[in-house]
Design a protein around this motif. Sequence first.
Motif, mmCIF file in Angstrom:
data_model
loop_
_atom_site.group_PDB
_atom_site.id
_atom_site.type_symbol
_atom_site.label_atom_id
_atom_site.label_comp_id
_atom_site.label_asym_id
_atom_site.label_seq_id
_atom_site.Cartn_x
_atom_site.Cartn_y
_atom_site.Cartn_z
ATOM 1 N N UNK A 153 -72.901 39.556 -24.252
ATOM 2 C CA UNK A 153 -73.733 39.858 -25.416
ATOM 3 C C UNK A 153 -73.437 41.265 -25.930
ATOM 4 N N UNK A 154 -73.319 42.223 -25.011
ATOM 5 C CA UNK A 154 -73.066 43.607 -25.408
ATOM 6 C C UNK A 154 -71.692 43.767 -26.068
ATOM 7 N N UNK A 155 -70.721 42.962 -25.613
ATOM 8 C CA UNK A 155 -69.351 43.080 -26.122
ATOM 9 C C UNK A 155 -69.078 42.196 -27.339
ATOM 10 N N UNK A 213 -68.280 35.393 -27.078
ATOM 11 C CA UNK A 213 -69.008 34.140 -26.884
ATOM 12 C C UNK A 213 -68.899 33.650 -25.439
ATOM 13 N N UNK A 214 -70.003 33.176 -24.899
ATOM 14 C CA UNK A 214 -70.059 32.707 -23.517
ATOM 15 C C UNK A 214 -70.793 31.379 -23.494
ATOM 16 N N UNK A 254 -74.489 33.624 -26.668
ATOM 17 C CA UNK A 254 -74.492 32.826 -25.431
ATOM 18 C C UNK A 254 -75.133 31.464 -25.675
ATOM 19 N N UNK A 255 -74.495 30.420 -25.172
ATOM 20 C CA UNK A 255 -75.049 29.066 -25.178
ATOM 21 C C UNK A 255 -74.952 28.506 -23.759
ATOM 22 N N UNK A 256 -75.727 27.464 -23.494
ATOM 23 C CA UNK A 256 -75.783 26.944 -22.120
ATOM 24 C C UNK A 256 -75.874 25.424 -22.112
ATOM 25 N N UNK A 257 -75.168 24.812 -21.139
ATOM 26 C CA UNK A 257 -75.208 23.365 -20.959
ATOM 27 C C UNK A 257 -76.272 22.931 -19.957
ATOM 28 N N UNK A 258 -76.448 23.662 -18.862
ATOM 29 C CA UNK A 258 -77.433 23.281 -17.843
ATOM 30 C C UNK A 258 -78.846 23.450 -18.402
ATOM 31 N N UNK A 259 -79.801 22.652 -17.918
ATOM 32 C CA UNK A 259 -81.173 22.795 -18.427
ATOM 33 C C UNK A 259 -81.817 24.069 -17.908
ATOM 34 N N UNK A 305 -78.711 29.821 -26.907
ATOM 35 C CA UNK A 305 -78.586 28.485 -27.478
ATOM 36 C C UNK A 305 -78.542 27.483 -26.334
ATOM 37 N N UNK A 306 -79.344 26.433 -26.430
ATOM 38 C CA UNK A 306 -79.578 25.544 -25.292
ATOM 39 C C UNK A 306 -79.312 24.093 -25.647
ATOM 40 N N UNK A 307 -78.547 23.393 -24.764
ATOM 41 C CA UNK A 307 -78.481 21.934 -24.863
ATOM 42 C C UNK A 307 -79.831 21.411 -24.382
ATOM 43 N N UNK A 308 -80.601 20.854 -25.303
ATOM 44 C CA UNK A 308 -82.003 20.524 -25.004
ATOM 45 C C UNK A 308 -82.170 19.186 -24.308
#
Length: 370
Positions: free
Chosen positions: A106-108, A111-112, A130-135, A344-347
């Motif tokens: 995030x600081x740099x 994208x993650x 940042x986005x995430x696949x795990x709940x 950002x979240x896979x809901x």
Amino acid sequence: MSTPQPPPRAERTDTSAVQIGALVPLTRPGWVEAGQHLLAGLELAVRDVNDAGGIVGRPLELVVRDTAADPQRAAAAVDELARLGVAALAGEYHSVVARAAAARADALGLPFLCSSAVLDALTEQPTEWVARLAPPQSRGWQLYADFLLSAGHTRIAVATEPSVYWASGVRILRDYLASRGGTVIELDMRALAPTAVCDELIDNRATALLLLVGNPEPAVSIVKSVRGDQRLTEIMIGAPAGQPEFAEWATLLGDDSVAIPFLRYLPERLSPLGARVETVLRERLAEAPSFVAFEGYDTVAVLADVLRSDGADRARIAESWPRVAVEGTRGQIQFSRTPGISVWQWASTPIQVVDRDPAKPDRFRILHTS
């Protein structure tokens, strides 16, 4: 032997690779088996992308760094990968490590896409990078609490060690169960030997014990102690963090490895893509792939789709999260903003409570689903 040519639409005219940085725990004290499965999924997806012509004619390449479950090492790896020019970051299994990586990304402005870590507060403040696949942990562990209540458990002991992740799990369970008539009894494993856990369970009249501790130790020793105590034949042992998912668990515990419910992030049926990926991963790993391997594959599938449509510019990748619509191994992946979650979240990540079947320890029984 002739090599098949890529389809005409994907002919490679630029041989410079598009690079993705991969953060994976591959050495102790990291959960090495989880890291191996995660990397296998990432690598298979990269192979599939390149077999289909790469990223608009350019090959996709992983630049792998071992985090060894060390947050500082992960943050340093993010710095290095950013300097190397990777378009995005992928991976990481351990929540506390992923949090350090996410903060640095995030600081740099890098994208993650986090594959596996579940800690709700993956970053301190809302971020576009940042986005995430795990709940989120709260969603999965509340489902696990529902399972406990449905099985008649209201006095639940948790064997725990100091960690942001374990403390978050205890808080989720306590808050959720307290409003539904349940009680959580915390057993501090800094002060207790595994054998002493048995007396604590009896003194507190617990009917379930949850392992919120490291793997393989002290988790394996606790299971052996409880399963070996004739006074505790009726107690349920659970492991919401997923320790029994991997083959090492069954190898170390044998018959004691079964009937220990845990969370995993798979649907009842894989998509057609998932079924094909499962077959290939089973060959690569010489064992059944865990949900972590599918998380790895889906991570690259999403990033490849974004790179094809938006290019390798980091800011454009981050802007693309809300537009993602990718058919992964476990269903269609789309990201949204979820209340209380900073990334950002896979809901709609699928969630199951499963255990190893006492009749056949390498088979999993689905006990509860989202």
